[in-house]
Design a protein around this motif. Structure first.
Motif, short mmCIF file in Angstrom:
data_model
loop_
_atom_site.label_atom_id
_atom_site.label_comp_id
_atom_site.label_asym_id
_atom_site.label_seq_id
_atom_site.Cartn_x
_atom_site.Cartn_y
_atom_site.Cartn_z
N TYR A 1 -3.53 1.53 11.35
CA TYR A 1 -3.09 2.90 11.69
C TYR A 1 -4.20 3.93 11.80
CZ TYR A 1 -2.65 2.96 6.48
OH TYR A 1 -2.85 2.83 5.13
N TYR A 2 -5.46 3.52 11.57
CA TYR A 2 -6.52 4.53 11.52
C TYR A 2 -6.94 5.06 12.89
CZ TYR A 2 -6.93 3.43 6.62
OH TYR A 2 -6.65 3.27 5.29
N GLU B 1 -2.85 11.74 0.12
CA GLU B 1 -2.52 11.85 1.54
C GLU B 1 -2.36 13.34 1.87
OE1 GLU B 1 -2.61 8.92 2.92
OE2 GLU B 1 -1.92 7.50 1.40
N GLU C 1 -2.45 -12.34 -2.43
CA GLU C 1 -3.82 -12.74 -2.11
C GLU C 1 -4.27 -13.79 -3.11
OE1 GLU C 1 -6.64 -9.77 -0.46
OE2 GLU C 1 -5.51 -8.39 -1.70
N GLN D 1 -2.98 1.41 -7.34
CA GLN D 1 -3.80 2.29 -6.51
C GLN D 1 -3.58 3.72 -6.94
OE1 GLN D 1 -2.82 1.89 -2.35
NE2 GLN D 1 -4.30 0.26 -2.03
N GLU E 1 0.87 -1.18 0.00
CA GLU E 1 0.00 0.00 0.00
C GLU E 1 0.90 1.23 0.00
OE1 GLU E 1 -1.27 1.85 3.50
OE2 GLU E 1 0.91 1.81 3.54
N ARG F 1 -11.44 -0.86 9.13
CA ARG F 1 -10.55 -1.05 8.00
C ARG F 1 -9.52 -2.13 8.31
NH1 ARG F 1 -10.42 0.31 3.69
NH2 ARG F 1 -8.59 1.63 3.52
N THR G 1 -6.13 -8.96 -7.36
CA THR G 1 -4.92 -9.46 -8.00
C THR G 1 -3.74 -9.29 -7.07
OG1 THR G 1 -4.75 -7.29 -9.04
CG2 THR G 1 -5.67 -9.04 -10.38
N THR H 1 0.47 4.35 1.89
CA THR H 1 0.47 5.35 2.97
C THR H 1 1.78 5.36 3.76
OG1 THR H 1 -1.91 5.05 3.11
CG2 THR H 1 -0.87 6.20 4.94
N ARG I 1 0.19 -7.58 -3.17
CA ARG I 1 -0.29 -8.36 -2.02
C ARG I 1 -0.48 -9.79 -2.48
NH1 ARG I 1 -4.97 -4.24 0.51
NH2 ARG I 1 -3.62 -2.41 0.49
N ALA J 1 -15.14 -3.12 -2.63
CA ALA J 1 -14.59 -1.81 -2.26
C ALA J 1 -13.80 -1.20 -3.42
CB ALA J 1 -13.71 -1.92 -1.02
N LEU J 2 -14.29 -0.06 -3.89
CA LEU J 2 -13.57 0.66 -4.94
C LEU J 2 -12.39 1.40 -4.33
CD1 LEU J 2 -16.27 2.43 -7.11
CD2 LEU J 2 -14.52 0.87 -7.88
N GLY K 1 -8.70 1.40 -5.90
CA GLY K 1 -8.13 0.36 -6.76
C GLY K 1 -8.41 0.67 -8.22
P1 HAM Z 1 -6.95 -0.56 1.26
O1 HAM Z 1 -8.39 -0.57 1.64
O2 HAM Z 1 -6.13 -1.69 1.75
O3 HAM Z 1 -6.36 0.81 1.78
O4 HAM Z 1 -6.82 -0.50 -0.30
C1 HAM Z 1 -7.45 0.53 -1.04
C2 HAM Z 1 -8.09 -0.04 -2.30
O5 HAM Z 1 -7.11 -0.76 -3.06
C3 HAM Z 1 -9.20 -1.05 -2.07
O6 HAM Z 1 -10.43 -0.40 -1.78
C4 HAM Z 1 -9.24 -1.76 -3.39
O7 HAM Z 1 -9.98 -1.02 -4.35
C5 HAM Z 1 -7.79 -1.77 -3.82
N1 HAM Z 1 -7.19 -3.10 -3.55
C6 HAM Z 1 -6.72 -3.56 -2.38
N2 HAM Z 1 -6.25 -4.81 -2.52
C7 HAM Z 1 -6.43 -5.16 -3.82
C8 HAM Z 1 -6.14 -6.33 -4.60
N3 HAM Z 1 -5.54 -7.40 -4.09
N4 HAM Z 1 -6.48 -6.31 -5.91
C9 HAM Z 1 -7.07 -5.24 -6.47
N5 HAM Z 1 -7.34 -4.10 -5.78
C10 HAM Z 1 -7.04 -4.06 -4.48
C11 HAM Z 1 -5.06 1.20 1.65
O8 HAM Z 1 -4.26 0.64 0.94
C12 HAM Z 1 -4.72 2.47 2.39
N6 HAM Z 1 -3.30 2.77 2.16
C13 HAM Z 1 -5.60 3.62 1.95
C14 HAM Z 1 -5.28 4.89 2.66
C15 HAM Z 1 -4.58 5.93 2.17
N7 HAM Z 1 -5.63 5.20 3.90
C16 HAM Z 1 -5.16 6.39 4.18
N8 HAM Z 1 -4.50 6.84 3.15
#
Ligand code: HAM
Length: 418
Positions: A260-261, A129, A113, A125, A81, A256, A120, A83, A111, A278-279, A305
């Protein structure tokens, strides 16, 4: 075929890559409207940057990170990610001291997954911030920027799900209540919830199992345990979103997947995504900068995403059938015509008209077929006769109509028809 892209990864290839690029262009237009500046960080970081900030017990850290040792034995991780990296770069570059405190980024995350539709192992992303403002208006700006971005992309009907996860104090009291209320009945819970109840209790609220969910219905809500300042902040965010006309829904079960939130937590979902709905998501992380050794600095952000945004766009607002629909196909028949067509293509591009040049061998029939296959809006045909007469035969590929136009006037004529 000998080589395949690794499981869980995708090429961005035409025609889809056009929408992919458009998304970046829209981001480059929307986020600077909020004073956000571009930020790029490396795709790998020292592993403990992530383990310390995202939380040891999160799914990401416990089982999804691509971690490896480099040739000097250092542990590195492909960023899951953005952040944590943004905070590191903010501190390392002393950006706050220079008044730079709003950023947006676009890049690949990793990731491990189980791949499925919308999930994927390498995904992109787009995130923002904001550092330095503790008030609710920053939360509102961040959420409104995501809403505006989605709207500009052509996505409609999205609703923000909003919650507050409080601060360590009020959340601590809530967790104690949770634990005491569930103390006698942990046998009824699924294995994951039993594990989480000990290690990361808030995350049980995220359980998708029907039996657990039913059990949790009778639990008190986190939002009813918020301390005064957290409650006030939460009210401020809601009032701000209402006045900015951003539709939202309170979602008291939203927690979430990252540790860290603080206070605001939100997600944007779409019914078109199925299980992985989740978009995008984000929230406040007022303690992370300090945790990384910086001065106390509140912060808030989100990430969406890219592949998921494109999946929804494909279903709700499809791209034009051809990525070349604005282009003209300039076909030369013979060497003299080729030189003329090259000059013409330069003038077309000067006027902003995309032009595909075909000076190769082949019959007119073949060239027209190719132009049609590519979905170009017009074919310009130049042969010896046209060179002699200083004219171009322009064929409208939609109507099939043909017109002989002066070589000098052809650019203006196409511009008018664009
Ligand atoms: P997150 O919810 O882990 O937040 O990821 C944000 C978005 O990334 C998800 O809503 C989804 O659309 C997309 N996403 C996550 N994992 C996958 C995956 N394996 N494949 C496709 N899309 C994916 C964060 O990452 C935080 N850093 C957000 C944030 C920024 N919070 C504060 N600042």
């Amino acid at each position: 075929m000998k080589y395949q892209a690794p499981r869980g990864t995708h090429d961005q290839i035409p025609p889809g890559s056009v929408a992919w690029k458009r998304l970046q262009t829209v981001a480059d237009r929307v986020f600077p409207l909020y004073g956000m500046l571009p930020l790029e960080t490396p795709v790998f970081e020292h592993t403990d940057l992530f383990t310390r900030s995202l939380g040891e017990e999160t799914d990401i850290v416990s089982k999804e990170m691509y971690t490896f040792q480099d040739r000097k034995g250092r542990s590195l991780t492909l960023r899951p990610e953005g952040t944590a990296s943004a905070v590191r770069a903010y501190l390392q570059g002393r950006l706050g001291e220079q008044g730079f405190d709003r950023f947006y980024y676009f890049g690949p995350m990793f990731r491990y997954e189980r791949p499925q539709a919308g999930r994927t192992r390498q995904f992109y992303q787009i995130g923002v911030e904001l550092f330095g403002d503790a008030g609710p208006s920053s939360d509102v700006e961040v959420i409104e920027s995501l809403h505006r971005f989605c709207h500009e992309l052509g996505l409609r009907g999205l609703v923000v799900q909003l919650n507050s996860v409080g601060c360590p104090e009020c959340r601590g009291r809530y967790v104690a209540t949770l634990k005491s209320q569930l103390a006698g009945c942990t046998d009824d819970l699924c294995e994951l919830c039993r594990h989480r109840l000990n290690r990361n209790p808030l995350r049980i609220l995220d359980c998708k199992k029907a039996a657990c969910r039913e059990r949790y219905q009778s639990l008190p809500l986190l939002t009813s345990h918020l301390c005064g300042p957290c409650q006030e902040h939460f009210q401020g965010v809601q009032a701000g979103l209402t006045s900015m006309e951003v539709p939202f829904r309170l979602e008291p079960w939203l927690v979430r997947g990252l540790d860290y939130y603080t206070r605001t937590a939100f997600e944007v979902t779409s019914e078109h995504l199925g299980a992985q709905d989740a978009l995008g998501g984000g929230g406040r992380y007022d303690l992370l900068v300090e945790q990384f050794g910086g001065p106390p600095t509140p912060a808030v952000g989100f990430a969406a995403g890219v592949e998921r945004l494109l999946m929804v766009l494909e279903k709700t607002a499809p791209e034009p059938a051809s990525p070349h629909e604005r282009s003209v196909y300039a076909a030369a028949l013979g060497d003299r015509a080729a030189a003329e067509v090259m000059g013409l293509s330069r003038r077309l591009r000067d006027a902003g008209i995309p032009c595909l040049v075909d000076t190769g061998p082949g019959s007119l029939k073949k060239k027209l077929k190719l132009s049609s296959k590519l979905g170009c809006r017009a074919t310009l045909i130049v042969g010896d006769d046209e060179v002699e007469a200083r004219r171009v035969l322009v064929k409208d590929m939609g109507t099939g109509e043909q017109e002989l136009i002066d070589l000098e006037g052809v650019v203006n004529c196409l511009k008018e028809k664009a």
